[in-house]
Design a protein around this motif. Structure first.
Motif, PDB file in Angstrom:
ATOM      1  N   ILE A 102       0.770  -1.269   0.024  1.00  0.00           N
ATOM      2  CA  ILE A 102      -0.155   0.095  -0.065  1.00  0.00           C
ATOM      3  C   ILE A 102       0.864   1.203   0.057  1.00  0.00           C
ATOM      4  CG2 ILE A 102      -1.746  -1.269   1.195  1.00  0.00           C
ATOM      5  CD1 ILE A 102      -1.050   0.518   3.650  1.00  0.00           C
ATOM      6  N   ASN A 205       1.989  -6.723   4.911  1.00  0.00           N
ATOM      7  CA  ASN A 205       1.276  -6.262   3.803  1.00  0.00           C
ATOM      8  C   ASN A 205      -0.053  -7.182   4.018  1.00  0.00           C
ATOM      9  OD1 ASN A 205       0.682  -4.965   1.347  1.00  0.00           O
ATOM     10  ND2 ASN A 205       0.772  -6.739   0.468  1.00  0.00           N
ATOM     11  N   GLN A 209      -3.422  -4.908   3.788  1.00  0.00           N
ATOM     12  CA  GLN A 209      -4.604  -5.044   2.722  1.00  0.00           C
ATOM     13  C   GLN A 209      -5.783  -5.190   3.634  1.00  0.00           C
ATOM     14  OE1 GLN A 209      -4.056  -4.566  -0.402  1.00  0.00           O
ATOM     15  NE2 GLN A 209      -2.008  -4.362  -0.441  1.00  0.00           N
ATOM     16  N   ARG A 213      -8.617  -2.930   2.387  1.00  0.00           N
ATOM     17  CA  ARG A 213      -9.635  -3.403   1.675  1.00  0.00           C
ATOM     18  C   ARG A 213     -10.706  -3.998   2.314  1.00  0.00           C
ATOM     19  NH1 ARG A 213      -7.692  -4.546  -3.465  1.00  0.00           N
ATOM     20  NH2 ARG A 213      -5.295  -4.190  -3.899  1.00  0.00           N
TER      21      ARG A 213
END
Length: 331
Positions: A102, A205, A209, A213
């Motif tokens: 990101i 990560n 996410q 998300r």
């Protein structure tokens, strides 16, 4: 998501090992172990290449020592041969993995770093507060024993999502399994490895996410295991913490540090990466000030002063610049 396309045989070449050596050599030319390795450089390169090609490579043990940085840390140093391999893996895979991260992940990434992270915090603060109209609440989190808690099996399973080449996965596995936190088999990455910096970003990560998300949190940023959430609603952050703890524990086997995770307003001051961010200004953390004065006293050279002057320009430190004797220094 596009898979990593380079194969093991494309990465493990003499020319790539030589390029990795040139990168590794920067700032290390006079170190004794480096000088010894370079004395028989081509033999050492060919031997490493042969072991990698035949998949006979085995990572050596680490040399352990402690540093104060400023808090005590246990560093584990690999031998030159293994560190050369770390550089090879890093130089061949960094760009691909960096594209998967990101935007607001700032640790150990090109064109990121601490200064960009604290500037981003100020930017987020202005947006959430609508230029100091609303109260900004900050949930600041820290992972307990971060490097020492990385689960090897989980990390290797994450890599499978990105890499199809089994030989390359094997090589990553050799590096990952080369270190274990004392008393915990299959747990931990060593502080000091170049590959560790990349691997912990790959590991976290998954969390990034999830935050962006699944939870769709807009004002979130992370530097290693230090991360922040900004909102104008205190209750939302209180409920958010539980969701974060569940994900970290169930998916990554990580735990929030109970003494370093807190919820407070930006007006009361948020300590982040050596600076304390307030609503309208930023000041240097007290312990960072003390370390700066100590370093300047020990080494009063222009380069040292210029380094600290550059750091102080990122906050409201005009008076501190005078006290430190940096007022007439030039960058």
């Amino acid at each position: 998501m596009k898979k990593f396309i380079k194969t093991y045989s494309e990465i493990v070449t003499i020319s790539n090992l030589l390029l990795a050596w040139e990168e590794f050599l920067v700032g290390k030319k006079k170190r004794r172990d480096v000088v010894i390795f370079q004395g028989r450089l081509m033999n050492n390169i060919f031997n490493l290449y042969h072991d990698l090609k035949e998949k006979n490579y085995c990572h050596s043990d680490y040399q352990a020592f402690k540093i104060s940085d400023p808090k005590p840390r246990n560093i584990h140093k690999a031998i030159v041969r293994d560190r050369l391999l770390h550089h090879l893996l890093y130089q061949e895979t960094y760009q691909y993995f960096d594209q998967q991260f990101i935007y607001d992940s700032y640790s150990c990434r090109l064109n990121k770093g601490t200064h960009r992270a604290i500037s981003r915090l100020a930017e987020f603060k202005d947006k959430v507060s609508e230029n100091n109209y609303k109260t900004v609440w900050v949930l600041k989190c820290d992972i307990k024993k971060f490097f020492a808690s990385i689960n090897h099996k989980i990390l290797k399973n994450i890599l499978v999502k990105y890499i199809e080449d089994r030989d390359l996965l094997w090589l990553f596995g050799q590096v990952i399994d080369s270190f274990n936190t004392p008393g915990k088999i299959g747990i931990g990455l060593p502080l000091g490895n170049l590959t560790s910096q990349l691997l912990v970003n790959i590991y976290m990560n998954e969390f990034d996410q999830f935050v962006k998300r699944t939870l769709k949190i807009k004002y979130y940023l992370r530097y290693a295991d230090d991360f922040l959430f900004l909102k104008d609603n205190k209750e939302e952050l209180i409920s958010l913490r539980t969701k974060l703890e569940i994900f970290l524990n169930e998916h990554l086997c990580l735990t929030l540090h109970p003494n370093k995770t807190f919820l407070k307003t930006i007006a009361s001051g948020v300590d982040f990466l050596g600076w304390v961010q307030f609503s309208e200004h930023r000041t240097l953390r007290t312990i960072t000030k003390r370390r700066m004065f100590k370093k300047i006293k020990q080494n009063n050279k222009p380069a040292t002063k210029a380094s600290y002057l550059a750091m102080l320009k990122h906050g409201n430190a005009h008076k501190l610049t005078k006290v430190a004797g940096l007022v007439n220094e030039k960058l």
